[in-house]
Design a protein around this motif. Structure first.
Motif, PDB file in Angstrom:
ATOM      1  N   LEU A   1      -0.368  12.203   6.488  1.00 52.55           N
ATOM      2  CA  LEU A   1      -1.167  11.851   7.672  1.00 52.55           C
ATOM      3  C   LEU A   1      -1.042  10.348   7.932  1.00 52.55           C
ATOM      4  O   LEU A   1      -1.413   9.552   7.071  1.00 52.55           O
ATOM      5  N   GLY A   2      -0.525   9.986   9.096  1.00 46.28           N
ATOM      6  CA  GLY A   2      -0.276   8.566   9.411  1.00 46.28           C
ATOM      7  C   GLY A   2       1.046   8.163   8.791  1.00 46.28           C
ATOM      8  O   GLY A   2       1.129   7.220   8.022  1.00 46.28           O
ATOM      9  N   THR A   3       2.107   8.867   9.160  1.00 42.95           N
ATOM     10  CA  THR A   3       3.391   8.710   8.457  1.00 42.95           C
ATOM     11  C   THR A   3       4.074   7.373   8.724  1.00 42.95           C
ATOM     12  O   THR A   3       4.836   6.889   7.899  1.00 42.95           O
TER      13      THR A   3
ATOM     14  N   ALA B   1       0.846  -1.206   0.000  1.00 46.77           N
ATOM     15  CA  ALA B   1       0.000   0.000   0.000  1.00 46.77           C
ATOM     16  C   ALA B   1       0.881   1.256   0.000  1.00 46.77           C
ATOM     17  O   ALA B   1       0.555   2.253  -0.661  1.00 46.77           O
ATOM     18  N   SER B   2       2.025   1.199   0.714  1.00 49.72           N
ATOM     19  CA  SER B   2       2.929   2.365   0.720  1.00 49.72           C
ATOM     20  C   SER B   2       3.362   2.685  -0.713  1.00 49.72           C
ATOM     21  O   SER B   2       3.390   3.850  -1.128  1.00 49.72           O
ATOM     22  N   LEU B   3       3.737   1.626  -1.445  1.00 54.00           N
ATOM     23  CA  LEU B   3       4.238   1.849  -2.812  1.00 54.00           C
ATOM     24  C   LEU B   3       3.117   2.324  -3.730  1.00 54.00           C
ATOM     25  O   LEU B   3       3.324   3.168  -4.605  1.00 54.00           O
TER      26      LEU B   3
ATOM     27  N   GLY C   1      -0.743  12.982  16.984  1.00 53.43           N
ATOM     28  CA  GLY C   1      -2.176  13.240  17.113  1.00 53.43           C
ATOM     29  C   GLY C   1      -2.959  12.451  16.100  1.00 53.43           C
ATOM     30  O   GLY C   1      -2.419  11.909  15.142  1.00 53.43           O
ATOM     31  N   SER C   2      -4.269  12.413  16.338  1.00 50.90           N
ATOM     32  CA  SER C   2      -5.146  11.608  15.499  1.00 50.90           C
ATOM     33  C   SER C   2      -5.741  12.446  14.368  1.00 50.90           C
ATOM     34  O   SER C   2      -6.032  13.637  14.551  1.00 50.90           O
ATOM     35  N   MET C   3      -5.902  11.807  13.237  1.00 52.63           N
ATOM     36  CA  MET C   3      -6.540  12.414  12.055  1.00 52.63           C
ATOM     37  C   MET C   3      -5.947  13.814  11.790  1.00 52.63           C
ATOM     38  O   MET C   3      -4.737  13.952  11.764  1.00 52.63           O
ATOM     39  N   PHE C   4      -6.812  14.829  11.626  1.00 56.51           N
ATOM     40  CA  PHE C   4      -6.291  16.161  11.290  1.00 56.51           C
ATOM     41  C   PHE C   4      -6.033  17.043  12.524  1.00 56.51           C
ATOM     42  O   PHE C   4      -5.677  18.212  12.383  1.00 56.51           O
TER      43      PHE C   4
ATOM     44  N   THR D   1       2.376  13.372  10.449  1.00 61.04           N
ATOM     45  CA  THR D   1       1.677  13.141  11.718  1.00 61.04           C
ATOM     46  C   THR D   1       1.448  11.654  11.943  1.00 61.04           C
ATOM     47  O   THR D   1       1.424  10.870  10.995  1.00 61.04           O
ATOM     48  N   ASP D   2       1.240  11.309  13.192  1.00 57.67           N
ATOM     49  CA  ASP D   2       0.844   9.932  13.524  1.00 57.67           C
ATOM     50  C   ASP D   2       0.273   9.948  14.937  1.00 57.67           C
ATOM     51  O   ASP D   2       0.691  10.751  15.769  1.00 57.67           O
ATOM     52  N   ARG D   3      -0.667   9.032  15.197  1.00 53.78           N
ATOM     53  CA  ARG D   3      -1.168   8.957  16.573  1.00 53.78           C
ATOM     54  C   ARG D   3      -0.276   8.045  17.407  1.00 53.78           C
ATOM     55  O   ARG D   3      -0.403   7.999  18.624  1.00 53.78           O
TER      56      ARG D   3
HETATM   57  C1  LIG Z   1      -0.755   1.685   7.124  1.00 52.23           C
HETATM   58  S1  LIG Z   1       0.290   2.646   8.111  1.00 52.23           S
HETATM   59  C2  LIG Z   1       1.010   3.675   6.858  1.00 52.23           C
HETATM   60  C3  LIG Z   1       2.391   4.115   7.130  1.00 52.23           C
HETATM   61  C4  LIG Z   1       3.086   4.871   6.008  1.00 52.23           C
HETATM   62  N1  LIG Z   1       2.510   6.191   5.820  1.00 52.23           N
HETATM   63  C5  LIG Z   1       3.092   4.114   4.698  1.00 52.23           C
HETATM   64  O1  LIG Z   1       2.610   4.649   3.697  1.00 52.23           O
HETATM   65  O2  LIG Z   1       3.572   2.976   4.685  1.00 52.23           O
HETATM   66  C6  LIG Z   1      -0.872   3.728   8.893  1.00 52.23           C
HETATM   67  C7  LIG Z   1      -0.271   4.695   9.875  1.00 52.23           C
HETATM   68  O3  LIG Z   1      -1.323   5.517  10.393  1.00 52.23           O
HETATM   69  C8  LIG Z   1      -1.131   5.685  11.789  1.00 52.23           C
HETATM   70  N2  LIG Z   1      -2.448   5.967  12.413  1.00 52.23           N
HETATM   71  C9  LIG Z   1      -3.328   5.083  12.908  1.00 52.23           C
HETATM   72  N3  LIG Z   1      -4.421   5.711  13.354  1.00 52.23           N
HETATM   73  C10 LIG Z   1      -4.220   7.031  13.136  1.00 52.23           C
HETATM   74  C11 LIG Z   1      -4.978   8.190  13.397  1.00 52.23           C
HETATM   75  N4  LIG Z   1      -6.192   8.112  13.950  1.00 52.23           N
HETATM   76  N5  LIG Z   1      -4.457   9.391  13.061  1.00 52.23           N
HETATM   77  C12 LIG Z   1      -3.226   9.469  12.495  1.00 52.23           C
HETATM   78  N6  LIG Z   1      -2.464   8.402  12.225  1.00 52.23           N
HETATM   79  C13 LIG Z   1      -2.946   7.193  12.539  1.00 52.23           C
HETATM   80  C14 LIG Z   1      -0.524   4.391  12.232  1.00 52.23           C
HETATM   81  O4  LIG Z   1       0.146   4.542  13.465  1.00 52.23           O
HETATM   82  C15 LIG Z   1       0.387   4.058  11.056  1.00 52.23           C
HETATM   83  O5  LIG Z   1       1.658   4.602  11.246  1.00 52.23           O
END
Ligand SMILES: C[S@@+](CC[C@H](N)C(=O)[O-])C[C@H]1O[C@@H](n2cnc3c(N)ncnc32)[C@H](O)[C@@H]1O
Length: 506
Positions: free
Chosen positions: A163-165, A144-146, A210-213, A184-186
């Protein structure tokens, strides 16, 4: 504290130099291991690499054994080849006389860059039994990353948000074409590993927890990307996978909240899963997500899985071993619970795809484009996504009158196939005439004879209205009867990248 301090950043820079000097890069690893072992690594199979490294010594082999295979190394060997104090200071290795990598450090990059992605060892990455991953597990670069990295337009922008790095893979790519990157990441652990990824890769991002935005309230970005925890699952077991929200609400919330964080002209690219509810068209479900965004939207579904396929995939993804009776019973219990939950939602499938939102002056003119791209020969690249976004944003300038005056031209690489040959998916005739782009990402588009005639006319000199007259004369039709279909066909062919409308004609 999520980012590295000054001393750790200096240690990371020294390590980066040591890694590069050692040839510990994606290309270096490939040539040291050989193509077959390297490919096996991508499948989580480590035996071929271990064999390839058997008689190899020196810094690169030591690094590969430690960080890619998750094997142990003698402290004295590591110290001989690498800046051990820096590895310890950054928390990349730990132990006494025998050292073990505490994280996975993987060479990664674009064709002209060398980066290092720091993540947790995957359930299979050490080749040893690490069992099921932890709740705050930080994923490495996955499929999914790729997918997201390839889809993202790489036009230079001022500010970008990831978002969700997680391990920071999207932020690395953004770092090349964005003036500033907010990631960002929670999960705090994810942010610590992302900070190491950035430092070892010679980049710097604004990391926020933090979560989401939430961490970016009140700010706007020219580009937002997110590979979020999109799995539709019961509860909240793994932060990387489960949002802990009901059904496919994560996708809905991200898509509805993203527009407020987009600058004018900004684009968001979001991966998502959505439910296929029995008796409901998935397109209508996702259409409700984008309806109120005020943005132009392109939604593409790449794959649909049935509930059992889906649950099986995600249970395997998290690892754990079903070879003892307790684990096996627990696995089966979770499987059944998950299927029950999907059944309660009346789901007969789960779709995987992406949502691209564009905030621009002319948004919404066409209504959202929501389509199934499962039969596409390949995934679109960022430049192809950017061009679709730009085309759709420009439609307001092309009312019917402007289109009739326009002189469309066939796009570069356009191929018009009229005889019964295999189409781009290898299907054999009888086939209608069709048009496509050589090595393009979309399947060929079928044309009727009027369409073929029109496409032949589009040389960049003939206007659409002249082309319509020519078709009408050739088929003994009234031009007014040809017109509505021709306008529709031209719009479709332009959006599909098969015809080009030059701005001067607008
Ligand atoms: C599937 S991973 C993706 C990581 C990376 N961005 C990638 O493309 O491989 C999802 C990421 O979202 C983070 N995450 C989970 N819930 C979240 C939230 N509510 N808000 C922000 N980030 C969140 C997770 O900790 C995780 O690092």
């Amino acid at each position: 504290m999520t980012d590295l301090g000054r001393a750790d950043r200096a240690a990371a820079l020294r390590l980066r130099e040591a890694f590069l000097d050692a040839g510990f890069t994606a290309d270096g690893l490939l040539s040291m291991l050989g193509a077959s072992a390297y490919a096996a690594l991508g499948r989580g199979e480590h035996v071929p690499s271990r064999r390839a490294l058997q008689d190899r010594h020196g810094a690169e082999a030591e690094l590969a054994r430690l960080f890619v295979l998750g094997d142990t190394a003698e402290r004295s060997d590591v110290a001989r080849h690498l800046p051990l104090d820096d590895l310890l200071a950054l928390g990349l290795v730990g132990g006494g006389a025998t050292l073990r990598a505490l994280v996975d450090v993987r060479p990664y990059g674009e064709s002209d860059t060398d980066w290092y992605v720091v993540s947790d060892h995957g359930p299979d990455s050490s080749g040893h039994d690490v069992g099921e991953v932890a709740a705050d597990h930080v994923l490495g670069v996955g499929g999914a990353s790729l997918t997201l990295a390839r889809l993202t337009p790489r036009t230079p922008v001022d500010r970008a948000l990831d978002l969700g790095t997680g391990c920071g893979v999207q932020a690395l790519h953004l770092g090349r074409h964005a003036g500033a990157v907010v990631a960002t990441d929670r999960n705090r652990r994810a942010l610590r590993l992302a900070a190491a990824t950035a430092a070892l890769s010679g980049q710097q991002w604004d990391l926020r927890e933090g979560s989401m935005f939430e961490p970016v309230v009140g700010e706007t970005f020219d580009l937002v990307v997110s590979n979020p925890p999109f799995v539709i699952s019961p509860g909240h077991r793994y932060t990387y996978r489960d949002a802990g929200l009901p059904a496919d609400d994560l996708g809905r919330l991200l898509v509805t909240q993203a527009p407020a964080r987009l600058a004018d002209g900004g684009t968001a690219v979001i991966l998502a899963n959505w439910l296929h509810v029995r008796g409901e068209d998935w397109r209508e479900r996702v259409a409700t997500w984008v309806a109120s965004t005020g943005c132009d939207a392109w939604v593409a579904e790449r794959e649909v899985q049935d509930p059992a396929e889906y649950v099986g995939l995600w249970l395997r993804d998290a690892g754990g071993h079903a070879d003892d009776a307790d684990a096996s019973a627990e696995h089966d219990r979770r499987y059944a619970e998950w299927l029950d939950e999907l059944r309660a939602m009346d789901a007969d499938g789960i779709g995987f795809g992406w949502v691209v939102l564009h905030k621009g002056g002319t948004y919404g003119a066409q209504g959202p484009r929501i389509e199934d791209v499962a039969s596409a020969p390949r995934q679109p690249r960022g430049d192809e996504v950017a061009s679709l976004v730009a085309t759709r944003a420009g439609w307001a300038e092309w009312d019917a009158f402007a289109l009739l005056d326009a002189r469309p031209r066939r796009a570069e690489g356009l191929r018009l196939v009229e005889e019964d040959r295999a189409d781009s998916l290898g299907r054999l005739g009888p086939m209608p005439p069709r048009v496509g782009i050589v090595d393009g990402w979309r399947p060929d588009v079928a044309l009727d004879s009027v369409g073929v005639h029109l496409v032949r006319q589009f040389d960049g000199v003939t206007s659409l209205s002249d082309a319509i007259d020519s078709v009408a004369a050739a088929y003994d039709l009234d031009p007014d009867d040809v017109l509505p279909g021709a306008l529709l066909a031209v719009r479709g062919l332009v959006e599909d990248g098969l015809l080009v409308l030059d701005r001067d004609d607008a």
